[in-house]
Design an enzyme around this catalytic site. Structure first.
Site, mmCIF file in Angstrom:
data_model
loop_
_atom_site.group_PDB
_atom_site.id
_atom_site.type_symbol
_atom_site.label_atom_id
_atom_site.label_comp_id
_atom_site.label_asym_id
_atom_site.label_seq_id
_atom_site.Cartn_x
_atom_site.Cartn_y
_atom_site.Cartn_z
ATOM 1 N N LYS A 39 -0.029 -5.380 0.242
ATOM 2 C CA LYS A 39 -1.422 -4.969 0.452
ATOM 3 C C LYS A 39 -1.661 -3.574 -0.137
ATOM 4 C CE LYS A 39 -0.144 -3.407 5.089
ATOM 5 N NZ LYS A 39 -0.040 -3.846 6.511
ATOM 6 N N TYR A 260 -8.316 29.415 -2.734
ATOM 7 C CA TYR A 260 -9.523 29.421 -1.897
ATOM 8 C C TYR A 260 -9.228 29.975 -0.512
ATOM 9 C CZ TYR A 260 -12.054 26.260 -5.081
ATOM 10 O OH TYR A 260 -12.699 25.700 -6.139
HETATM 11 C C1 LIG Z 1 1.319 -3.888 6.897
HETATM 12 C C2 LIG Z 1 1.899 -4.993 7.699
HETATM 13 C C3 LIG Z 1 3.258 -5.319 7.598
HETATM 14 C C4 LIG Z 1 4.244 -4.475 6.814
HETATM 15 O O1 LIG Z 1 4.581 -3.347 7.604
HETATM 16 P P1 LIG Z 1 5.635 -2.232 7.106
HETATM 17 O O2 LIG Z 1 5.732 -1.304 8.260
HETATM 18 O O3 LIG Z 1 5.032 -1.588 5.899
HETATM 19 O O4 LIG Z 1 6.905 -2.944 6.806
HETATM 20 C C5 LIG Z 1 3.713 -6.449 8.269
HETATM 21 N N1 LIG Z 1 2.869 -7.193 9.037
HETATM 22 C C6 LIG Z 1 1.572 -6.874 9.188
HETATM 23 C C7 LIG Z 1 0.718 -7.712 10.059
HETATM 24 C C8 LIG Z 1 1.046 -5.758 8.543
HETATM 25 O O5 LIG Z 1 -0.244 -5.426 8.719
#
Ligand SMILES: *Cc1c(COP(=O)(O)O)cnc(C)c1O
Length: 372
Positions: A39, A260
């Site tokens: 994702k 800044y």
């Molecule tokens: C993002 C996600 C994962 C992966 O999690 P990590 O901590 O990056 O390994 C797995 N299952 C779900 C439902 C997620 O939203």
């Protein structure tokens, strides 16, 4: 005062390390199958590139958050590989697009289930993952909704459920009591679905051990080389290196301030190097006066605030005349990992990764390393 050329910072992504990390997670997960969570553009590193790297290593199931990510991933992968969409099936009008691209939704509510089952015939059931919430209170059927569902016969008619899944809230803390509670509740809620395979573990869940693996593990973070668990042995390979060119070096020889807000004072003067990266690139503003980089083996502190396009380091500890404009400051490297940078910014590696900016010149290396 000397001035350098205006090259962009370079983000190097080692796809060989991505593949090696996935293979390690696959081996740790056995006999469970190991998926890959890609994702948010492959955690900011490039959806297409990382998905192809893990597929070449043997991955056959992929998770994305949004339907749009799923469509892009289908383009990148071609026909093979199961693509699961965590957000759910969307509106009924989205169903044809899901079906055309072979996207499989995670069903997060009774409404999702009803909508997705609605116009599938018994001859062609629609595939889905059934998500149950066991402690996040985020997505998935609540325990009462799940009990209601499993008490009704025919509640999943028209559907082919690949997995029943849940998600850990505290997996990165090995001894957190919530882990065991979630696992027990998950087992209780899925018991009536005896024939359906289960999935619970993200990266951290894999490190919790076989009790958490079930049939399918879903790592994201660990594939990309960031720490997913406190105290977990650092076994993952670094995937990312980031170096920014020095645009200008100046020697200030009297008491003055940097950046800044004049938040940093250099009372005895200093040699300062300003580099081409800033918060617009995901070099977080929280790193102002707190972050570090490396010039060769010399650790150099961020001085003053991080600006949108620029950040300044105090390079007084490097040999006089040894650094010139056009040379680089390593912002992320073996000596200073994403996790180190995240700690300095008061955040987690996940945020550093997914904030990586569009202006960085991206270099992929070892993209052809498949193997098993
Ligand atoms: C993002 C996600 C994962 C992966 O999690 P990590 O901590 O990056 O390994 C797995 N299952 C779900 C439902 C997620 O939203």
């Amino acid at each position: 005062m000397t001035t350098g050329h205006g090259a962009a910072a370079t983000l190097t992504i080692d796809l060989g390390a991505v593949a090696a990390n996935w293979r390690l997670l696959r081996d740790l997960s056995r006999p469970a199958e190991c998926a890959a969570v890609v994702k948010a553009d492959g955690y900011g590193l490039g959806l297409e590139q990382v998905a192809r790297a893990v597929r070449a290593a043997g991955c056959r199931r992929f998770f994305v958050a949004r339907a749009e990510e799923g469509l892009a991933l289908r383009e990148a992968l071609g026909g093979d590989g199961a693509i699961y969409v965590l957000d759910g099936p969307g509106r009924p009008a989205d169903a044809p697009a899901f079906e055309a691209a072979g996207l499989i939704p995670v069903l997060n509510s009774p409404e999702d289930i009803a909508a997705w089952a609605a116009d599938s015939g018994a001859d062609r059931p629609r595939r889905g993952i059934l998500a149950v919430d066991t402690g996040m209170n985020r997505l998935g059927l609540s325990p009462p909704e799940m009990r209601d569902l499993t008490s009704r016969s025919g509640a999943l008619d028209g559907l082919e459920i690949d997995f029943v899944m849940s998600h850990l809230a505290c997996g990165e803390e090995r001894d957190h009591p919530v882990n065991g509670l979630q696992r027990a509740l998950f087992d209780e809620l899925r018991a009536p679905l005896a024939g359906v395979a289960a999935s619970l573990a993200n990266s951290a869940g894999i490190f919790l051990g076989p009790d958490y693996h079930y049939a399918l593990t879903r790592p994201g973070a660990a594939i990309y080389g960031i720490s997913a668990a406190t105290g977990a042995p650092r076994r993952m390979r670094e995937v990312v290196r980031l170096k920014a060119p020095i645009l200008q070096i100046r020697t200030v020889d009297r008491d003055s301030t940097v950046g800044y807000g004049a938040t940093c004072r250099v009372p005895r003067g200093a040699r300062l190097a300003t580099v081409a990266a800033g918060y617009a690139d995901g070099y977080l503003r929280a790193l102002g006066n707190r972050g570090h980089g490396y010039v060769g083996a010399t650790r150099v502190p961020v001085v003053g605030r991080v600006s949108m396009d620029l950040v300044t380091f105090d390079i007084s500890d490097t040999p006089e005349g040894g650094v010139k404009p056009g040379d680089h400051v390593d912002l992320i490297c073996g000596r200073h990992t994403i996790d180190d940078l995240a700690a300095e910014a008061g955040t987690i590696g996940y945020e550093i990764l997914t904030a990586m900016g569009r202006r960085y010149r991206r270099r992929y290396e070892n993209g052809d390393s498949s193997g098993t």
